[in-house]
Motif scaffolding. Structure first.
Motif, PDB file in Angstrom:
ATOM      1  N   LEU A 183       0.873  -1.129  -0.258  1.00 46.05           N
ATOM      2  CA  LEU A 183       0.110   0.050   0.132  1.00 46.05           C
ATOM      3  C   LEU A 183       0.842   1.188  -0.227  1.00 46.05           C
ATOM      4  N   ARG A 184       2.108   1.184   0.647  1.00 46.88           N
ATOM      5  CA  ARG A 184       2.848   2.613   0.653  1.00 46.88           C
ATOM      6  C   ARG A 184       3.356   2.599  -0.646  1.00 46.88           C
ATOM      7  N   ARG A 185       3.855   1.360  -1.480  1.00 49.22           N
ATOM      8  CA  ARG A 185       4.421   1.521  -2.856  1.00 49.22           C
ATOM      9  C   ARG A 185       3.228   2.385  -3.742  1.00 49.22           C
ATOM     10  N   CYS A 186       1.822   1.659  -3.616  1.00 49.70           N
ATOM     11  CA  CYS A 186       0.855   1.997  -4.353  1.00 49.70           C
ATOM     12  C   CYS A 186       0.267   3.355  -4.354  1.00 49.70           C
ATOM     13  N   PHE A 187       0.006   3.455  -2.866  1.00 47.41           N
ATOM     14  CA  PHE A 187      -0.620   4.827  -2.501  1.00 47.41           C
ATOM     15  C   PHE A 187       0.012   5.714  -1.688  1.00 47.41           C
ATOM     16  N   GLY A 188       1.341   5.406  -1.151  1.00 48.06           N
ATOM     17  CA  GLY A 188       1.911   6.156  -0.548  1.00 48.06           C
ATOM     18  C   GLY A 188       1.438   6.097   1.132  1.00 48.06           C
ATOM     19  N   GLY A 189       0.925   5.022   1.430  1.00 47.07           N
ATOM     20  CA  GLY A 189       0.350   4.885   2.757  1.00 47.07           C
ATOM     21  C   GLY A 189      -0.931   4.109   2.756  1.00 47.07           C
ATOM     22  N   GLN A 190      -1.591   4.228   3.659  1.00 47.25           N
ATOM     23  CA  GLN A 190      -3.076   3.682   3.718  1.00 47.25           C
ATOM     24  C   GLN A 190      -3.803   4.385   2.797  1.00 47.25           C
ATOM     25  N   PRO A 191      -4.375   3.409   1.854  1.00 44.22           N
ATOM     26  CA  PRO A 191      -5.352   4.410   0.832  1.00 44.22           C
ATOM     27  C   PRO A 191      -6.484   5.062   1.400  1.00 44.22           C
ATOM     28  N   GLN A 192      -6.707   6.256   0.714  1.00 39.42           N
ATOM     29  CA  GLN A 192      -8.136   6.881   1.361  1.00 39.42           C
ATOM     30  C   GLN A 192      -9.484   6.299   0.546  1.00 39.42           C
ATOM     31  N   LEU A 193     -10.270   6.008   1.047  1.00 39.92           N
ATOM     32  CA  LEU A 193     -11.535   5.468   0.388  1.00 39.92           C
ATOM     33  C   LEU A 193     -12.439   6.763  -0.022  1.00 39.92           C
ATOM     34  N   ARG A 194     -12.816   6.615  -1.508  1.00 37.00           N
ATOM     35  CA  ARG A 194     -13.513   8.134  -1.990  1.00 37.00           C
ATOM     36  C   ARG A 194     -14.762   7.499  -2.617  1.00 37.00           C
ATOM     37  N   PRO A 195     -15.670   8.433  -2.518  1.00 40.63           N
ATOM     38  CA  PRO A 195     -16.974   8.084  -3.336  1.00 40.63           C
ATOM     39  C   PRO A 195     -16.743   8.085  -4.892  1.00 40.63           C
ATOM     40  N   ALA A 196     -17.405   7.290  -5.385  1.00 39.19           N
ATOM     41  CA  ALA A 196     -17.209   7.180  -6.889  1.00 39.19           C
ATOM     42  C   ALA A 196     -17.268   8.248  -7.771  1.00 39.19           C
ATOM     43  N   THR A 197     -17.843   9.500  -7.278  1.00 44.12           N
ATOM     44  CA  THR A 197     -17.844  10.634  -7.853  1.00 44.12           C
ATOM     45  C   THR A 197     -16.552  11.416  -7.881  1.00 44.12           C
ATOM     46  N   GLN A 198     -15.964  11.075  -6.802  1.00 44.34           N
ATOM     47  CA  GLN A 198     -14.704  11.801  -6.611  1.00 44.34           C
ATOM     48  C   GLN A 198     -13.376  11.042  -7.046  1.00 44.34           C
ATOM     49  N   ILE A 199     -13.540   9.830  -7.792  1.00 42.60           N
ATOM     50  CA  ILE A 199     -12.546   9.115  -8.425  1.00 42.60           C
ATOM     51  C   ILE A 199     -12.184   9.311  -9.905  1.00 42.60           C
ATOM     52  N   LYS A 200     -11.113  10.053 -10.179  1.00 45.17           N
ATOM     53  CA  LYS A 200     -10.689  10.451 -11.298  1.00 45.17           C
ATOM     54  C   LYS A 200     -10.561   9.465 -12.643  1.00 45.17           C
ATOM     55  N   ASN A 201     -10.147   8.426 -12.077  1.00 42.57           N
ATOM     56  CA  ASN A 201      -9.835   7.206 -12.995  1.00 42.57           C
ATOM     57  C   ASN A 201     -11.060   6.264 -13.049  1.00 42.57           C
ATOM     58  N   LYS A 202     -11.823   6.443 -14.350  1.00 39.98           N
ATOM     59  CA  LYS A 202     -13.000   5.809 -14.682  1.00 39.98           C
ATOM     60  C   LYS A 202     -12.987   4.219 -14.401  1.00 39.98           C
ATOM     61  N   GLU A 203     -11.863   3.721 -14.763  1.00 38.42           N
ATOM     62  CA  GLU A 203     -11.590   2.212 -14.380  1.00 38.42           C
ATOM     63  C   GLU A 203     -11.640   1.975 -13.160  1.00 38.42           C
ATOM     64  N   LEU A 204     -11.455   2.693 -12.243  1.00 36.88           N
ATOM     65  CA  LEU A 204     -11.426   2.541 -10.606  1.00 36.88           C
ATOM     66  C   LEU A 204     -12.659   3.093  -9.838  1.00 36.88           C
ATOM     67  N   ARG A 205     -13.830   3.495 -10.787  1.00 38.95           N
ATOM     68  CA  ARG A 205     -14.969   3.732 -10.166  1.00 38.95           C
ATOM     69  C   ARG A 205     -15.816   2.819  -9.989  1.00 38.95           C
ATOM     70  N   PRO A 206     -16.168   2.509  -8.460  1.00 38.43           N
ATOM     71  CA  PRO A 206     -17.280   0.973  -8.474  1.00 38.43           C
ATOM     72  C   PRO A 206     -18.589   1.165  -8.743  1.00 38.43           C
ATOM     73  N   TRP A 207     -19.277   0.282  -9.158  1.00 38.15           N
ATOM     74  CA  TRP A 207     -20.790   0.071  -9.594  1.00 38.15           C
ATOM     75  C   TRP A 207     -21.397   0.686  -8.503  1.00 38.15           C
ATOM     76  N   GLN A 208     -22.397   1.276  -8.589  1.00 40.90           N
ATOM     77  CA  GLN A 208     -23.292   1.939  -7.615  1.00 40.90           C
ATOM     78  C   GLN A 208     -24.635   0.898  -7.874  1.00 40.90           C
ATOM     79  N   PRO A 209     -25.203   0.304  -6.817  1.00 38.67           N
ATOM     80  CA  PRO A 209     -26.504  -0.569  -6.907  1.00 38.67           C
ATOM     81  C   PRO A 209     -27.721   0.466  -7.030  1.00 38.67           C
ATOM     82  N   SER A 210     -27.616   1.432  -6.523  1.00 37.46           N
ATOM     83  CA  SER A 210     -28.567   2.474  -6.527  1.00 37.46           C
ATOM     84  C   SER A 210     -28.279   3.707  -5.832  1.00 37.46           C
ATOM     85  N   SER A 211     -29.142   4.694  -5.897  1.00 36.62           N
ATOM     86  CA  SER A 211     -28.834   6.068  -5.633  1.00 36.62           C
ATOM     87  C   SER A 211     -28.700   6.215  -3.750  1.00 36.62           C
ATOM     88  N   LYS A 212     -29.262   5.252  -3.381  1.00 42.97           N
ATOM     89  CA  LYS A 212     -29.408   5.255  -2.022  1.00 42.97           C
ATOM     90  C   LYS A 212     -28.341   4.524  -1.239  1.00 42.97           C
TER      91      LYS A 212
END
Length: 438
Positions: free
Chosen positions: A331-360
């Motif tokens: 994780l230090r190698r890939c993220f520089g430390g513990q990776p920060q979890l982000r909402p899909a809307t804040q993830i710039k790389n579309k290949e890393l945006r998780p599927w959303q089952p619903s708006s809720k």
């Protein structure tokens, strides 16, 4: 002349000092370069055990034929990602769903080999959602396949199911104010067994494993018989609450390296999408409503700890600690430390945006930094795959394997026969003109 020597001596002395400084600078730069190079080629080998634990069986070749039954809301996506990365690294074919089935094998229907995309045949690994059907899987997979699955404590699992599938499962949608307490107070007022996604509301683990999730728990013969069948098939039943220990047993079963089972947690819900089991009474209601799942989990949880005891509890614990250290290093190698979890809307790389089952429901993921902190180098592809959600990784593997299949299927075109060269006629020798006689 004597007066010229001191300046020359000083000049030579100054030049020697400059050379020494230059050599020292080169030595420092070389050392830094070596350290950076070593940081990108990490050593995952666990340290020798201080407890005298036997190492994982490295003398055996890595086992590459694995059928992972991916159950719902049990950390199965993280295990799937481990298997996908292993398959890609070792050039192993993964069975993937046909386009008509989306990214699952036409779940909730019973699995059929017809649901497998033809470009992913014959496979050695299968890891996408399916409803277990023993004969069909045996028809598809090699004879040396090892079967593995994962279970989760039913109370936590049901809370996750209730939130995640609230807009898919009609039984959950009927509940006023999406209240889990209201559902559990009278489940039969909302539950309809014949509806398509009803299995998310009742004994989901048993259903995924191919059992009758609506069978009466009062039948003393049904579940023991079912458990015996499962024990005949599955070499390992992992437990989500003891994920690292489960991976230790998995890697020992498959004779894999520690590097092969490193991970980040995937398909996680954001804080606002998590419910709260507010009382022991509510937890008891969940276990009563999902009585078959509760008994199934309790049985295989006990089986799991027997396997841990056979491997040595302290040895498994020590290897789990080594796994966590190696994971932190990755994780230090890939993220520089513990990776920060982000909402899909804040993830710039579309290949890393998780599927959303619903708006809720918010499913969070990761974004890779543009460069590895401390080295300036961009993260390598392994880091991208480590954080890649199920849908994108499945599509990527399908494209990659389809391309490989098409290349193999291309007809071999023989080269055109070489034209037989015409014999070269020797040119007549021209002798130099004879000198005329005088």
């Amino acid at each position: 002349m004597p007066y010229a020597l001191p300046p020359l001596h000083c000049a030579l002395k100054t030049m020697s000092r400059k050379k020494a400084l230059l050599l020292l600078l080169l030595l420092v730069l070389s050392t830094l370069s070596l350290l950076i190079h070593q940081s990108t080629h990490l050593n995952w080998s666990p340290k020798p055990s201080s407890l005298g634990c036997p190492p994982a069986p490295s003398s055996r070749p890595k086992h590459t034929s694995v059928a992972f039954l991916k159950t719902h809301k049990t950390a199965g996506t993280t295990v799937q990602n481990i298997l996908f990365r292993f398959a890609e690294q070792h050039n192993v074919t993964v069975a993937l769903p046909h386009h008509a089935c989306d990214h699952q094998f036409c779940y909730p229907r019973n699995f059929s080999a017809r649901f497998v995309h033809p470009h992913t045949l014959p496979p050695r690994i299968i890891a996408s959602h399916l409803r277990f059907q023993r004969q069909e899987l045996r028809r598809l997979m090699p004879n040396d396949t090892l079967y593995v699955t994962i279970l989760r404590e039913p109370v936590a699992m049901f809370e996750s199911l209730f939130t995640y599938y609230n807009q898919y499962c009609a039984a959950f949608k009927r509940v006023p104010n999406a209240s889990m307490e209201a559902f559990l107070a009278n489940p039969l007022a909302f539950y309809r067994p014949q509806e398509k996604f009803s299995m998310y509301a009742h004994n989901t683990l048993l259903y995924d494993l191919g059992g009758d999730n609506d069978h009466s728990p009062a039948d003393p013969a049904y579940l023991p018989h079912f458990l015996r069948q499962m024990e005949e098939v599955f070499s390992l039943v992992m437990i989500a609450e003891y994920f690292d220990e489960s991976l230790v047993l998995l890697r020992r079963l498959l004779a894999w390296d520690l590097e092969d089972v490193l991970y980040v947690k995937l398909n996680m819900r954001g804080p606002r999408s998590k419910g709260n089991i507010s009382s022991e009474a509510l937890a008891a209601h969940i276990r009563t409503w999902n009585a078959l799942d509760a008994q199934l989990y309790d049985h295989f949880n006990a089986t799991f700890w027997r396997k841990v005891a056979e491997a040595g509890r302290e040895c498994v614990a020590e290897e789990a600690r080594a796994l966590r250290r190696a994971r932190d290093q990755l994780l230090r190698r890939c993220f520089g430390g513990q990776p920060q979890l982000r909402p899909a809307t804040q993830i710039k790389n579309k290949e890393l945006r998780p599927w959303q089952p619903s708006s809720k429901v918010d499913i969070v993921g990761y974004d890779l930094p543009p460069a590895v902190p401390g080295s300036g180098a961009p993260p390598d592809e392994r880091c991208l795959k480590l954080a890649m959600p199920e849908v994108q990784y499945s599509r990527y593997l399908l494209r990659k394997q389809s391309l490989r299949t098409r290349r193999r299927a291309m007809p071999h075109r023989p080269l055109p026969p070489r034209a037989v060269p015409r014999p070269v006629r020797p040119l007549p020798l021209r002798h130099p003109a004879m000198p005329k006689a005088a």
